[in-house]
Design an enzyme around this catalytic site. Structure first.
Site, PDB file in Angstrom:
ATOM      1  N   PRO A 126      24.757 -39.504  55.692  1.00 53.89           N
ATOM      2  CA  PRO A 126      23.891 -38.333  55.760  1.00 53.89           C
ATOM      3  C   PRO A 126      23.161 -38.149  57.094  1.00 53.89           C
ATOM      4  CG  PRO A 126      22.947 -40.023  54.353  1.00 53.89           C
ATOM      5  CD  PRO A 126      24.344 -40.447  54.654  1.00 53.89           C
ATOM      6  N   ASN A 127      23.098 -36.898  57.471  1.00 58.22           N
ATOM      7  CA  ASN A 127      22.353 -36.425  58.651  1.00 58.22           C
ATOM      8  C   ASN A 127      23.022 -36.749  59.976  1.00 58.22           C
ATOM      9  OD1 ASN A 127      20.131 -35.295  57.102  1.00 58.22           O
ATOM     10  ND2 ASN A 127      19.570 -37.413  56.662  1.00 58.22           N
TER      11      ASN A 127
ATOM     12  N   ARG B 123      19.337 -34.236  66.580  1.00 58.35           N
ATOM     13  CA  ARG B 123      18.464 -34.978  65.673  1.00 58.35           C
ATOM     14  C   ARG B 123      17.699 -36.064  66.440  1.00 58.35           C
ATOM     15  NH1 ARG B 123      20.501 -39.490  61.261  1.00 58.35           N
ATOM     16  NH2 ARG B 123      18.474 -39.848  60.308  1.00 58.35           N
TER      17      ARG B 123
ATOM     18  N   TYR C 216      18.116 -41.296  68.580  1.00 55.09           N
ATOM     19  CA  TYR C 216      19.570 -41.336  68.348  1.00 55.09           C
ATOM     20  C   TYR C 216      20.403 -40.893  69.550  1.00 55.09           C
ATOM     21  CZ  TYR C 216      18.156 -41.963  63.506  1.00 55.09           C
ATOM     22  OH  TYR C 216      17.596 -42.469  62.356  1.00 55.09           O
TER      23      TYR C 216
ATOM     24  N   ASN D 284      28.726 -46.174  59.178  1.00 59.98           N
ATOM     25  CA  ASN D 284      27.322 -45.857  59.397  1.00 59.98           C
ATOM     26  C   ASN D 284      26.882 -45.029  58.202  1.00 59.98           C
ATOM     27  OD1 ASN D 284      24.776 -45.124  60.100  1.00 59.98           O
ATOM     28  ND2 ASN D 284      25.290 -44.388  62.160  1.00 59.98           N
TER      29      ASN D 284
ATOM     30  N   ALA E  39      20.852 -43.369  55.937  1.00 64.28           N
ATOM     31  CA  ALA E  39      19.768 -43.856  55.075  1.00 64.28           C
ATOM     32  C   ALA E  39      20.294 -44.541  53.807  1.00 64.28           C
ATOM     33  CB  ALA E  39      18.854 -42.693  54.708  1.00 64.28           C
TER      34      ALA E  39
ATOM     35  N   GLU F 121      29.393 -52.748  59.829  1.00 62.69           N
ATOM     36  CA  GLU F 121      28.239 -51.838  59.663  1.00 62.69           C
ATOM     37  C   GLU F 121      27.754 -51.416  61.050  1.00 62.69           C
ATOM     38  OE1 GLU F 121      25.092 -53.614  57.352  1.00 62.69           O
ATOM     39  OE2 GLU F 121      23.624 -52.118  58.029  1.00 62.69           O
TER      40      GLU F 121
ATOM     41  N   HIS G  31      24.993 -48.919  63.378  1.00 67.93           N
ATOM     42  CA  HIS G  31      23.835 -48.030  63.516  1.00 67.93           C
ATOM     43  C   HIS G  31      23.622 -47.717  64.988  1.00 67.93           C
ATOM     44  CE1 HIS G  31      22.805 -48.727  59.360  1.00 67.93           C
ATOM     45  NE2 HIS G  31      22.980 -50.021  59.579  1.00 67.93           N
TER      46      HIS G  31
ATOM     47  N   ARG H 297      12.361 -50.677  63.954  1.00 63.80           N
ATOM     48  CA  ARG H 297      11.805 -49.441  63.389  1.00 63.80           C
ATOM     49  C   ARG H 297      10.993 -49.753  62.119  1.00 63.80           C
ATOM     50  NH1 ARG H 297      16.321 -45.065  62.976  1.00 63.80           N
ATOM     51  NH2 ARG H 297      14.454 -43.771  62.730  1.00 63.80           N
TER      52      ARG H 297
HETATM   53  C1  DQA Z   1      21.004 -44.957  61.250  1.00 59.07           C
HETATM   54  C2  DQA Z   1      19.728 -45.710  60.904  1.00 59.07           C
HETATM   55  C3  DQA Z   1      19.229 -45.341  59.517  1.00 59.07           C
HETATM   56  O1  DQA Z   1      18.019 -46.032  59.224  1.00 59.07           O
HETATM   57  C4  DQA Z   1      18.965 -43.857  59.434  1.00 59.07           C
HETATM   58  O2  DQA Z   1      18.582 -43.497  58.116  1.00 59.07           O
HETATM   59  C5  DQA Z   1      20.114 -43.031  59.898  1.00 59.07           C
HETATM   60  C6  DQA Z   1      20.845 -43.455  61.095  1.00 59.07           C
HETATM   61  C7  DQA Z   1      21.438 -45.213  62.716  1.00 59.07           C
HETATM   62  O3  DQA Z   1      22.599 -44.937  63.015  1.00 59.07           O
HETATM   63  O4  DQA Z   1      20.638 -45.654  63.527  1.00 59.07           O
HETATM   64  O5  DQA Z   1      20.415 -41.976  59.351  1.00 59.07           O
HETATM   65  O6  DQA Z   1      22.041 -45.414  60.401  1.00 59.07           O
END
Ligand code: DQA
Length: 144
Positions: free
Chosen positions: A10-11, A18, A23, A74, A77, A98, A100, A107
């Site tokens: 998501p997102n 964003r 990011y 990735n 959240a 995994e 990020h 954070r």
């Molecule tokens: C994320 C880190 C997560 O905590 C966050 O909710 C994201 C992006 C990252 O790529 O840094 O949506 O996965």
């Protein structure tokens, strides 16, 4: 041909605009372009997807497992909340790195726990878009 599925949660479709301080300014399309080049050089087929839905990530992990693909995940959240994604990785035995963009450990504390890390081969975080490139290199030894 060796196969890698890059699954984004998501997102992440909003990358580029964003929270750029967190990011960066590279878009998801920009990340895909770089990875497709790396995959071509490594003679790997790369499938790149994004969804805002948890169940779709579960379905895609099942598909990756059936296809014997390695996965760069990735989960956004859902990393910090999803037992369903944890279970899908265990159930399929799919190899996952995994990923990020941000250093989640630098954070908020709610980002320090991951349901994915215990079932992943490893974790790469904190290197912005380059996290995906490092993760691609890391998954290579696990590809069937
Ligand atoms: C994320 C880190 C997560 O905590 C966050 O909710 C994201 C992006 C990252 O790529 O840094 O949506 O996965």
């Amino acid at each position: 041909m060796k196969l890698v599925h890059v699954l984004n949660g998501p997102n992440l479709n909003l990358l580029g605009t964003r929270e750029p301080a967190t990011y960066g300014t590279v878009t998801l399309k920009g990340i895909e372009t770089v990875l497709q080049k790396k995959a071509k050089a490594a003679k790997v087929k790369l499938v790149f997807k994004q969804t805002n839905r948890e169940g779709e990530l579960v379905d895609w992990l099942h598909e990756a497992g059936h296809a014997k693909a390695g996965v760069l995940l990735n989960a956004g959240a859902y990393t910090h909340t999803s037992i369903a994604i944890h279970d899908a990785i265990r159930a399929t035995g799919v190899s996952v790195v995994e990923v990020h963009l941000s250093n989640v450990f630098a954070r908020e504390t709610f980002r320090h726990h991951s349901f994915i890390s215990p079932v992943a081969k490893g974790v790469i975080c904190g290197f912005g878009a380059q996290s995906y490139e490092l993760a691609f290199d890391a998954i290579l030894p696990y590809l069937a």
